[in-house]
Design a protein around this motif. Sequence first.
Motif, PDB file in Angstrom:
ATOM      1  N   ARG A  54      -2.066  20.019   0.620  1.00  9.50           N
ATOM      2  CA  ARG A  54      -3.300  19.226   0.653  1.00  9.50           C
ATOM      3  C   ARG A  54      -4.407  19.981   1.378  1.00  9.50           C
ATOM      4  O   ARG A  54      -5.555  20.026   0.922  1.00  9.50           O
ATOM      5  CB  ARG A  54      -3.015  17.889   1.336  1.00  9.50           C
ATOM      6  CG  ARG A  54      -4.204  16.938   1.379  1.00  9.50           C
ATOM      7  CD  ARG A  54      -3.778  15.550   1.797  1.00  9.50           C
ATOM      8  NE  ARG A  54      -3.203  15.505   3.137  1.00  9.50           N
ATOM      9  CZ  ARG A  54      -1.939  15.193   3.395  1.00  9.50           C
ATOM     10  NH1 ARG A  54      -1.094  14.915   2.407  1.00  9.50           N
ATOM     11  NH2 ARG A  54      -1.493  15.162   4.634  1.00  9.50           N
ATOM     12  N   ASP A  62      -8.302  12.313  -0.807  1.00  8.22           N
ATOM     13  CA  ASP A  62      -8.358  11.058  -1.560  1.00  8.22           C
ATOM     14  C   ASP A  62      -6.947  10.494  -1.754  1.00  8.22           C
ATOM     15  O   ASP A  62      -6.016  11.213  -2.121  1.00  8.22           O
ATOM     16  CB  ASP A  62      -8.989  11.288  -2.938  1.00  8.22           C
ATOM     17  CG  ASP A  62     -10.447  11.729  -2.823  1.00  8.22           C
ATOM     18  OD1 ASP A  62     -11.034  11.462  -1.765  1.00  8.22           O
ATOM     19  OD2 ASP A  62     -10.960  12.326  -3.778  1.00  8.22           O
ATOM     20  N   LYS A  63      -6.797   9.204  -1.514  1.00  9.54           N
ATOM     21  CA  LYS A  63      -5.483   8.559  -1.634  1.00  9.54           C
ATOM     22  C   LYS A  63      -5.322   7.997  -3.046  1.00  9.54           C
ATOM     23  O   LYS A  63      -5.447   6.797  -3.284  1.00  9.54           O
ATOM     24  CB  LYS A  63      -5.335   7.469  -0.574  1.00  9.54           C
ATOM     25  CG  LYS A  63      -5.334   8.020   0.840  1.00  9.54           C
ATOM     26  CD  LYS A  63      -5.188   6.919   1.876  1.00  9.54           C
ATOM     27  CE  LYS A  63      -5.177   7.503   3.286  1.00  9.54           C
ATOM     28  NZ  LYS A  63      -5.056   6.459   4.324  1.00  9.54           N
ATOM     29  N   THR A  64      -5.090   8.893  -3.994  1.00 10.91           N
ATOM     30  CA  THR A  64      -4.885   8.496  -5.390  1.00 10.91           C
ATOM     31  C   THR A  64      -3.536   8.993  -5.860  1.00 10.91           C
ATOM     32  O   THR A  64      -2.971   9.958  -5.312  1.00 10.91           O
ATOM     33  CB  THR A  64      -5.979   9.076  -6.295  1.00 10.91           C
ATOM     34  OG1 THR A  64      -5.874  10.507  -6.293  1.00 10.91           O
ATOM     35  CG2 THR A  64      -7.373   8.668  -5.806  1.00 10.91           C
ATOM     36  N   VAL A  65      -3.012   8.338  -6.886  1.00 15.80           N
ATOM     37  CA  VAL A  65      -1.728   8.740  -7.449  1.00 15.80           C
ATOM     38  C   VAL A  65      -1.817  10.140  -8.027  1.00 15.80           C
ATOM     39  O   VAL A  65      -0.904  10.969  -7.872  1.00 15.80           O
ATOM     40  CB  VAL A  65      -1.273   7.728  -8.527  1.00 15.80           C
ATOM     41  CG1 VAL A  65      -0.027   8.244  -9.241  1.00 15.80           C
ATOM     42  CG2 VAL A  65      -1.007   6.366  -7.904  1.00 15.80           C
ATOM     43  N   GLU A  66      -2.945  10.462  -8.676  1.00 16.74           N
ATOM     44  CA  GLU A  66      -3.103  11.783  -9.301  1.00 16.74           C
ATOM     45  C   GLU A  66      -3.092  12.887  -8.241  1.00 16.74           C
ATOM     46  O   GLU A  66      -2.435  13.930  -8.410  1.00 16.74           O
ATOM     47  CB  GLU A  66      -4.420  11.833 -10.092  1.00 16.74           C
ATOM     48  CG  GLU A  66      -4.441  10.969 -11.333  1.00 16.74           C
ATOM     49  CD  GLU A  66      -4.690   9.486 -11.012  1.00 16.74           C
ATOM     50  OE1 GLU A  66      -4.979   9.161  -9.823  1.00 16.74           O
ATOM     51  OE2 GLU A  66      -4.574   8.667 -11.930  1.00 16.74           O
ATOM     52  N   ARG A  67      -3.834  12.658  -7.143  1.00 20.59           N
ATOM     53  CA  ARG A  67      -3.865  13.677  -6.092  1.00 20.59           C
ATOM     54  C   ARG A  67      -2.489  13.857  -5.463  1.00 20.59           C
ATOM     55  O   ARG A  67      -2.038  14.970  -5.213  1.00 20.59           O
ATOM     56  CB  ARG A  67      -4.885  13.265  -5.019  1.00 20.59           C
ATOM     57  CG  ARG A  67      -5.273  14.415  -4.055  1.00 20.59           C
ATOM     58  CD  ARG A  67      -4.333  14.539  -2.884  1.00 20.59           C
ATOM     59  NE  ARG A  67      -4.387  13.354  -2.029  1.00 20.59           N
ATOM     60  CZ  ARG A  67      -3.466  13.039  -1.137  1.00 20.59           C
ATOM     61  NH1 ARG A  67      -2.379  13.794  -0.995  1.00 20.59           N
ATOM     62  NH2 ARG A  67      -3.570  11.943  -0.409  1.00 20.59           N
ATOM     63  N   LYS A  68      -1.766  12.741  -5.267  1.00 17.24           N
ATOM     64  CA  LYS A  68      -0.439  12.821  -4.666  1.00 17.24           C
ATOM     65  C   LYS A  68       0.536  13.554  -5.573  1.00 17.24           C
ATOM     66  O   LYS A  68       1.351  14.374  -5.100  1.00 17.24           O
ATOM     67  CB  LYS A  68       0.078  11.405  -4.379  1.00 17.24           C
ATOM     68  CG  LYS A  68       1.335  11.368  -3.515  1.00 17.24           C
ATOM     69  CD  LYS A  68       1.030  11.795  -2.086  1.00 17.24           C
ATOM     70  CE  LYS A  68       2.257  11.681  -1.196  1.00 17.24           C
ATOM     71  NZ  LYS A  68       1.970  12.102   0.195  1.00 17.24           N
ATOM     72  N   SER A  91      -8.180  17.435  -1.902  1.00 16.49           N
ATOM     73  CA  SER A  91      -8.958  16.541  -1.054  1.00 16.49           C
ATOM     74  C   SER A  91      -8.003  15.574  -0.357  1.00 16.49           C
ATOM     75  O   SER A  91      -6.794  15.613  -0.544  1.00 16.49           O
ATOM     76  CB  SER A  91      -9.957  15.755  -1.900  1.00 16.49           C
ATOM     77  OG  SER A  91      -9.271  14.819  -2.722  1.00 16.49           O
ATOM     78  N   ARG A  94       0.855  -1.197   0.000  1.00 18.98           N
ATOM     79  CA  ARG A  94       0.000   0.000   0.000  1.00 18.98           C
ATOM     80  C   ARG A  94       0.888   1.243   0.000  1.00 18.98           C
ATOM     81  O   ARG A  94       2.100   1.166   0.241  1.00 18.98           O
ATOM     82  CB  ARG A  94      -0.916   0.026   1.216  1.00 18.98           C
ATOM     83  CG  ARG A  94      -0.166   0.010   2.552  1.00 18.98           C
ATOM     84  CD  ARG A  94      -1.135   0.105   3.715  1.00 18.98           C
ATOM     85  NE  ARG A  94      -0.471  -0.053   4.997  1.00 18.98           N
ATOM     86  CZ  ARG A  94       0.174   0.911   5.626  1.00 18.98           C
ATOM     87  NH1 ARG A  94       0.281   2.108   5.061  1.00 18.98           N
ATOM     88  NH2 ARG A  94       0.747   0.683   6.791  1.00 18.98           N
ATOM     89  N   MET A  95       0.240   2.424  -0.224  1.00 23.12           N
ATOM     90  CA  MET A  95       0.989   3.676  -0.283  1.00 23.12           C
ATOM     91  C   MET A  95       1.594   3.999   1.066  1.00 23.12           C
ATOM     92  O   MET A  95       0.971   3.779   2.105  1.00 23.12           O
ATOM     93  CB  MET A  95       0.062   4.823  -0.725  1.00 23.12           C
ATOM     94  CG  MET A  95       0.793   6.140  -0.945  1.00 23.12           C
ATOM     95  SD  MET A  95      -0.323   7.433  -1.518  1.00 23.12           S
ATOM     96  CE  MET A  95      -0.768   6.778  -3.125  1.00 23.12           C
TER      97      MET A  95
END
Length: 612
Positions: free
Chosen positions: A108, A115-121, A113, A94-95
């Motif tokens: 952030r 949200d635990k996504t690659v795009e958001r990170k 948001s 996991r991340m």
Amino acid sequence: MIALAIAASLFAQAPELPQLPPIRRDPQVTYVDRSGQVIGVRGGRFAPPVDVARLPGYVPAAFVAIEDRRFYEHEGIDPVGIARALVADVTKGRMAQGASTITQQLARDLFLSTDKTVERKATELVYAVQLERTYSKRQILGLYLSRANFGSGAWGLEAAAQRYFGKPAARLTVREAAILAGVMKSPTHYDPAIEPEAALDRSKLVLAAMLETGAISRAQYARALAERPHIFTTAPTDGAQYFVDWMDAQVRQMVPRVTQDLVVETTLDLPMEEAAETAARSTIARYKTAKIQQAALVSVDGAGRVWALLGGIDHQSAPYNRAVDARRQAGSSWKPFVYLTAMEAGRTPDMVVVDEPVTINGWSPKNYEEGYEGPVTLERALAHSINTVAARLADEIGRDNVAATARRLGIETEISTDPAMALGTSEVTPLQMAQAYAAFSNGGYQVRAWGLSRIRTASGRLLYQHALTPQPGVIGNPALSELNRMLHAVVAYGTGTRAAIPGYDIAGKTGTTQDSQDAWFCGFTGDFTTVVWMGRDDNQPMRRITGGMAPAEMWHAYMVRALKRVPAKPIPPGPPPPAPPLDNTAIPASAPGAPANPAAPAPVAAPTVTPS
């Protein structure tokens, strides 16, 4: 995850990045008490950026030590930290958690948001680098500390310091700073008010990190470990929120569109407010079997300043303001309006009347205690709250006249004029009763309760200032002195003896409604009045509670502390009686210059009051 680590390194070196979105923050209205202590904030969630330079060095250092040790070295993202987290979590699939820098967390909080996504990170990394290029480290840390969630509704360092420790952030101790820094890992699991032991345990890790990074010395570390700060399970300003709600409604009318941070200076005295809240809770706890659910309290001085206003025992769970908005029957606390009208009509405290069965328009009032006393003075009748005497007296002097007296003194709600009105069937608010009784305390001058002293912008520009104006006289002599003599008797030997405070000039009146649905004590000393109400929101009866019991005890417990904060004064006698005419010829009511209402004296100069 490896791609993110590589991207982080590339972003840190990129010459150009997309422009940051605007940082949005809704303005706040900050309310302070008479000494400048913050009592509440309304409006936007987030405070202005924390001025890190005004904090003890160990406060920001606590957050850096536990959240981002390389904060002053990296440029927004920390490839070393990300790589370390990747190695630690590579087997978990996991991340990585806990690898974000303070700047990333701020990015952030400001723009993204959770949200635990690659795009958001990836976007977070871009914004973090751009933040570092736009702002100084001190500015970034100040923004971060103003936006962080500290649990229990506290957003930002200043709010958290006030919520948990009842002090500004600039006065935090090393251990307190460590406790707040520890909350960042999880505002739920390490909320100091809900999970104090977990918060204290977490703070030990923060202290160890501070020692390791050189933020504190070993001696400071040892002292901090030995300290066990007092953590407020309920915010120390919780009771004041009823007052802040009352003020906020007025401010929003005066400033309908708040476009910048405002500071509202008020008349409230926070220590008095805390004394009121303590007295209410302790008294209700002592009468646990009596089914008392709620209490309200209002204190005003002779000029109308509200020093304390408690609308209930727990604002967080029951925000309805019983001090301002609840209309409850006054019971026998209404009787001073009857007796004042009678004194103005020529009766005296020594006049003898008969306590006996009476019927008025088919209604036959009963006394609280069974039986009748027979011949009594009016003073004794009021001191012992004899219902038959009050009912007959109001019928003789005119219930319309009693209603006019109550209006003159500050009762604004609808007043019934049926025969039972003498016993307090009209519904009133504690705030209105306080301003009405205040005229008894200040020499007979009209009082309109107020709590708003000044409104200014955060930069200091004055928008509003309350102007003290002369108060008109609404009670003359000998009526005022005669009434106060009788209200002294209530406390000296009547139904209100539990309110007596040795060494102080105290007068007042108890009030109890049918079936003990409402219980009151309205009392005063020189230039200072406090009204207490107790009852239930569901309007169910309490178990044999009278105004001379729990309300008088709560009044006493509060006033013992409150009177240490206001100048002790005797109750003033009021203006001298008017001189008689030179001859014995009565002046016709229609004669030029005759007052339209002889019971209401002409305006006179306001009494001397203690400056705010």
